[in-house]
Motif scaffolding. Structure first.
Motif, PDB file in Angstrom:
ATOM      1  N   LEU A 183     -38.886-102.701  33.388  1.00  0.00           N
ATOM      2  CA  LEU A 183     -38.874-101.793  32.242  1.00  0.00           C
ATOM      3  C   LEU A 183     -37.576-101.839  31.437  1.00  0.00           C
ATOM      4  N   GLN A 184     -36.565-102.505  31.943  1.00  0.00           N
ATOM      5  CA  GLN A 184     -35.266-102.501  31.263  1.00  0.00           C
ATOM      6  C   GLN A 184     -35.342-102.943  29.794  1.00  0.00           C
ATOM      7  N   PRO A 185     -36.068-104.019  29.467  1.00  0.00           N
ATOM      8  CA  PRO A 185     -36.079-104.461  28.065  1.00  0.00           C
ATOM      9  C   PRO A 185     -36.770-103.491  27.115  1.00  0.00           C
ATOM     10  N   LYS A 186     -37.652-102.625  27.623  1.00  0.00           N
ATOM     11  CA  LYS A 186     -38.389-101.726  26.738  1.00  0.00           C
ATOM     12  C   LYS A 186     -37.939-100.270  26.841  1.00  0.00           C
ATOM     13  N   GLY A 197     -26.399 -94.022  37.946  1.00  0.00           N
ATOM     14  CA  GLY A 197     -26.288 -95.128  36.998  1.00  0.00           C
ATOM     15  C   GLY A 197     -25.847 -96.424  37.648  1.00  0.00           C
ATOM     16  N   ALA A 198     -25.195 -96.339  38.811  1.00  0.00           N
ATOM     17  CA  ALA A 198     -24.767 -97.547  39.522  1.00  0.00           C
ATOM     18  C   ALA A 198     -25.956 -98.435  39.875  1.00  0.00           C
ATOM     19  N   TRP A 203     -28.912-103.491  38.247  1.00  0.00           N
ATOM     20  CA  TRP A 203     -30.198-104.105  37.933  1.00  0.00           C
ATOM     21  C   TRP A 203     -30.314-104.580  36.490  1.00  0.00           C
ATOM     22  N   GLY A 204     -29.210-104.642  35.780  1.00  0.00           N
ATOM     23  CA  GLY A 204     -29.210-105.260  34.460  1.00  0.00           C
ATOM     24  C   GLY A 204     -29.211-104.326  33.273  1.00  0.00           C
ATOM     25  N   TYR A 205     -29.185-103.017  33.494  1.00  0.00           N
ATOM     26  CA  TYR A 205     -29.112-102.071  32.382  1.00  0.00           C
ATOM     27  C   TYR A 205     -27.681-102.048  31.843  1.00  0.00           C
ATOM     28  N   THR A 206     -27.554-101.899  30.536  1.00  0.00           N
ATOM     29  CA  THR A 206     -26.226-101.833  29.928  1.00  0.00           C
ATOM     30  C   THR A 206     -25.661-100.420  30.052  1.00  0.00           C
TER      31      THR A 206
END
Length: 376
Positions: A183-186, A197-198, A203-206
């Motif tokens: 779901l990260q890209p959307k 948040g860690a 897992w690639g979230y900014t």
């Protein structure tokens, strides 16, 4: 005697070697990304500033033992190994409805529940996804807890672009590695408790995607639309070190509708305080399932759910945390049976949708079937 001592020495060396190998294997496996990450550096410093972080971990507002007086952890473990608990999961395939989430008109206020505590919420055109778990499991272990047949009909591909993903806490049945990655890209933003948040960052979230909050804080979505982060009585953790990220409930206020999501947590006096702070709750989405009197302090019994909803003065109740994973020893359909019976004399309206069924938040005439009846 010498032969015996030599044999004993070899046995002890072999046992020590096996233990070291086992420890290394556990350490190596725990390094896998699905276990997430602990807060460190600047994030850890922010965690330490919270008044709710004391002596190296987050604490509940009311300190009380996890195990209820009269029960013991060893007794519960022994019981789970030696006792038979009937009907803890359904034999049949659960009924469901596959709603196309991407085609829902922007002016519809709706909830679509995915089983357990995952649901999609659209309010005033804002798309919110809560505690999504679409991997079919609630455990990082290959042989761990699996979803019931028919309960896992949605995937990350079925989800539209999301404005806000809300995380109540980081347990595996609420924060799923495979789902979060997909779901990260959307996902525009994630709102989670301090420290959580860690996981997302690993897992690639900014950093720009992650909004970490303490209790009694808020996120301003737009004019007249606010997400408030409230307390609950629970804990967190994905490894050996617990309570390093904060657990939350949420009050969501849009221009014409309010929704409260309890997250996980046992009954406490917080519901009356939340009602004083937020006196008009249209919908309460409440944990109701995977409970046990032995750990009643961190998971509400159905009677406590009904009481909490009345104290919140909510107009409608949508019970969640059931009908997908077996995490307790009660019959799988007992939460729905008990909350349905308890709600008959309460001032709120009960909604019991099937997985995937659209709940129309502005329609107080919508009817719901008792879909769990006659399922083996």
């Amino acid at each position: 005697m010498k032969t015996f001592l030599k044999l004993l020495k070899r046995t002890l060396i072999a046992l020590l070697g096996a233990m070291l190998i086992l420890i290394f294997m556990v350490w190596f496996y725990m390094g896998k990304p699905q276990f997430g990450a602990l807060p460190e550096g600047e994030r850890l410093e922010q965690v330490k500033k919270s008044i709710h972080y004391k002596n190296g971990k987050f604490r509940n507002l009311e300190e009380k033992p996890t195990i209820t007086e009269g029960y013991s952890m060893l007794g519960e473990i022994w019981g789970s190994l030696t006792k038979e608990y009937p009907h803890t999961e359904p034999e049949d395939i659960l009924p469901s409805v596959k709603t196309n989430l991407k085609s829902i008109p922007a002016d519809e206020n709706i909830i679509v529940w995915f089983g357990h505590s995952s649901f999609f919420l659209q309010l005033d055109g804002v798309k919110i996804l809560v505690d999504p778990v679409f991997s079919g499991k609630a455990s990082p272990l290959p042989w761990g807890v699996k979803a019931y047949k028919g309960s896992d009909i949605y995937t990350a591909d079925d989800i539209p672009e999301i404005d806000y993903m809300l995380l109540s806490h980081d347990h595996y049945d609420h924060l799923d590695y495979e789902t979060a990655k997909a779901l990260q890209p959307k996902t525009k933003y994630v709102v989670c408790g301090l420290g959580a948040g860690a996981h997302y960052q690993r897992w690639g979230y900014t950093k720009q995607q992650i909004i970490e909050k303490d209790w009694d804080e808020k996120v301003q979505v737009k004019s007249g639309f606010t997400i408030f982060t409230e307390s609950t009585h629970h804990d967190g953790g994905r490894g050996f070190k617990s309570s390093q990220s904060l657990w939350l409930s949420f009050f969501i206020q849009s221009p014409d509708m309010t929704v409260y999501y309890s997250g996980d947590g046992g009954y406490s006096g917080r519901f009356k305080k939340i009602a004083e702070k937020h006196p008009a709750i249209d919908w309460a989405v409440m944990e109701c399932g995977q409970y046990n009197k032995a750990w009643q302090s961190v998971h509400e019994l159905p009677e406590e759910v009904a009481l909490a909803v009345t104290e919140l003065k909510a107009k409608n109740l949508l019970p969640v945390h059931h009908s997908k994973f077996t995490l307790a020893k009660h019959p799988w359909n007992e939460p729905l049976e008990r909350i349905s019976a308890l709600s008959q004399t309460k001032p709120y309206r009960l909604a019991t949708p099937m997985i995937g069924e659209k709940v129309k938040l502005n329609d107080n005439t919508q009817q719901f079937k008792q879909w769990w009846k006659n399922i083996k």
